[in-house]
Scaffold this active site. Structure first.
Site, PDB file in Angstrom:
ATOM      1  N   ASP A 127      -1.596   6.658   6.638  1.00 11.23           N
ATOM      2  CA  ASP A 127      -2.674   5.811   6.128  1.00 11.23           C
ATOM      3  C   ASP A 127      -2.901   4.726   7.179  1.00 11.23           C
ATOM      4  O   ASP A 127      -2.108   3.800   7.316  1.00 11.23           O
ATOM      5  CB  ASP A 127      -2.270   5.209   4.787  1.00 11.23           C
ATOM      6  CG  ASP A 127      -3.297   4.217   4.234  1.00 11.23           C
ATOM      7  OD1 ASP A 127      -4.304   3.942   4.922  1.00 11.23           O
ATOM      8  OD2 ASP A 127      -3.082   3.719   3.110  1.00 11.23           O
ATOM      9  N   TRP A 163       0.814  -1.212   0.000  1.00 10.67           N
ATOM     10  CA  TRP A 163       0.000   0.000   0.000  1.00 10.67           C
ATOM     11  C   TRP A 163       0.845   1.258   0.000  1.00 10.67           C
ATOM     12  O   TRP A 163       0.520   2.227  -0.702  1.00 10.67           O
ATOM     13  CB  TRP A 163      -0.994  -0.026   1.161  1.00 10.67           C
ATOM     14  CG  TRP A 163      -2.108  -0.966   0.847  1.00 10.67           C
ATOM     15  CD1 TRP A 163      -2.316  -2.207   1.376  1.00 10.67           C
ATOM     16  CD2 TRP A 163      -3.130  -0.785  -0.135  1.00 10.67           C
ATOM     17  NE1 TRP A 163      -3.408  -2.805   0.781  1.00 10.67           N
ATOM     18  CE2 TRP A 163      -3.927  -1.956  -0.148  1.00 10.67           C
ATOM     19  CE3 TRP A 163      -3.444   0.247  -1.011  1.00 10.67           C
ATOM     20  CZ2 TRP A 163      -5.014  -2.112  -0.999  1.00 10.67           C
ATOM     21  CZ3 TRP A 163      -4.536   0.098  -1.860  1.00 10.67           C
ATOM     22  CH2 TRP A 163      -5.309  -1.075  -1.849  1.00 10.67           C
ATOM     23  N   LYS A 215     -12.500  -1.675   6.805  1.00  9.86           N
ATOM     24  CA  LYS A 215     -11.742  -2.589   7.655  1.00  9.86           C
ATOM     25  C   LYS A 215     -12.333  -2.611   9.066  1.00  9.86           C
ATOM     26  O   LYS A 215     -12.853  -3.624   9.516  1.00  9.86           O
ATOM     27  CB  LYS A 215     -10.271  -2.168   7.729  1.00  9.86           C
ATOM     28  CG  LYS A 215      -9.641  -1.778   6.415  1.00  9.86           C
ATOM     29  CD  LYS A 215      -9.466  -2.918   5.458  1.00  9.86           C
ATOM     30  CE  LYS A 215      -8.645  -2.491   4.253  1.00  9.86           C
ATOM     31  NZ  LYS A 215      -8.438  -3.575   3.288  1.00  9.86           N
TER      32      LYS A 215
END
Length: 363
Positions: free
Chosen positions: A176, A105, A200
């Site tokens: 993030d 990511w 999530k």
């Protein structure tokens, strides 16, 4: 009926109590005669939902008063563009953005940001196949960088930061936190921006939460779409355009649920217990492997591999038969992955551990 435990990395499991409450509200929210999906985002019914969600998230994370909480669309991946479009203008051109590359990511973030500014990969774990966070002593940071970007929990690679960097000057940290927000206590004041895709630990896909320090507003590039200009979104209390209303509603239910459970500190203790239980089973012998350095292992996303990968399909079939779902690893790395978000009960982790032991012939 077999008890189902969903180990998906996202969209992920939601608390059963939240789903039941949402089901009860589906056709008629609190006697309004409307479902949340049918409400005007500027009407008093939805505004009350929005205000409660903001209030509860501020309580859960102890968000300081000089930070704005924004609800946007675009997901965490979209923020890889939205962040630089909002922050590179805070320093003279040509701006440089620093990154620590710890996995899939953060790698995507590097590539996207390069469209808007120069990027400096201050440190990378790629040589070690993303099994650790490079120590800050090895980082090569840029004086006067627009910001430092971190992915503090790598969903695919299973690497999680166990420290908050200390930076010189006024370079803000952008984090993030998509896959571990609300799972552990954090000091929001140490970050300039925190963002997270909801799917999530917060709610359904489609909602993105941004927590931004007020002095970082007002620096958007001219090319930034107005709907993603944080200063405009903040000035309109996330109602500049139609926000993801149902996502905000579910997020609000999750926030209220977490407060009833004792808040983030209580969830962190549960997550420590769940992760410890699973890692102990993986480490019992060499039948399974988790390749992440122990001091950087994620509590939320646990990738692992069978010693004999020819058994992968048999393992997954047996897991499915026992109601243990979504254990296949990401296509980019293979193997297996168990995601232990807040809504995963310890009973689910124990069921997975029992199966791991059984499959390895330990029982």
């Amino acid at each position: 009926m077999t008890q189902i435990y969903n180990f998906s990395a996202g969209p992920a499991v939601l608390p059963k109590e939240v789903l039941q409450e949402a089901a009860a509200d589906m056709l008629d929210w609190h006697g309004s005669g409307l479902s949340v999906m049918e409400m005007s985002h500027r009407g008093p019914e939805f505004i009350s939902i929005y205000q409660a969600a903001v209030r509860d998230l501020r309580l859960l994370l102890n968000v300081p008063a000089n930070y704005k909480i924004l609800f946007l669309q675009g997901g965490g991946l979209g923020e890889n563009a939205i962040v630089p479009m909002n922050l590179v203008g805070r320093v003279p051109a040509p701006a440089t953005i620093d990154f620590v590359h710890t996995g899939s990511w953060s790698g995507k973030s590097v590539k996207e940001a390069a469209r808007y500014a120069r990027v400096n990969v201050a440190a990378s774990g790629e040589a070690g196949r993303f099994t650790t966070v490079p120590p800050q002593s090895e980082w090569k940071l840029t004086p006067g960088a627009a910001y430092l970007h971190l992915c503090t929990n790598e969903t695919i690679d299973g690497v999680e930061y166990n420290f908050v960097p200390e930076l010189a000057g006024d370079t803000p940290i952008v984090a993030d936190m998509s896959s571990h927000i609300l799972s552990r206590v954090i000091d929001v004041s140490k970050y300039g921006v925190i963002f997270a895709g909801a799917q999530k630990n917060i709610g359904p896909a489609g909602l993105t939460v941004v927590i931004v320090r007020e002095d970082l507003l007002g620096h958007a590039l001219p090319i930034c779409p107005s709907a993603f200009d944080w200063s405009i979104v903040a000035a309109h209390d996330s109602m500049y355009n139609t926000p993801p209303t149902y996502g905000i509603y579910i997020a609000g239910l999750v926030f209220a649920h977490l407060l009833r459970q004792g808040g983030v500190a209580a969830m962190e203790q549960r997550n420590i217990a769940k992760a410890g239980l699973l890692y102990a089973a993986l480490d019992a012998d060499d039948f399974y492997q988790n390749r992440v350095a122990k001091d950087c292992r994620s509590r939320m996303n646990v990738p692992f591999y069978l010693r004999d990968e020819a058994l992968n399909d048999k393992f997954l079939a047996g897991a499915k038969a026992r109601g243990l779902l979504q254990l296949k690893g990401h296509k980019s790395v293979g193997g297996m992955r168990a995601s232990l978000y807040n809504a995963m009960p310890i009973e689910g982790v124990q069921a997975l551990v029992d199966y791991l032991n059984e499959f390895a012939g330990r029982t």
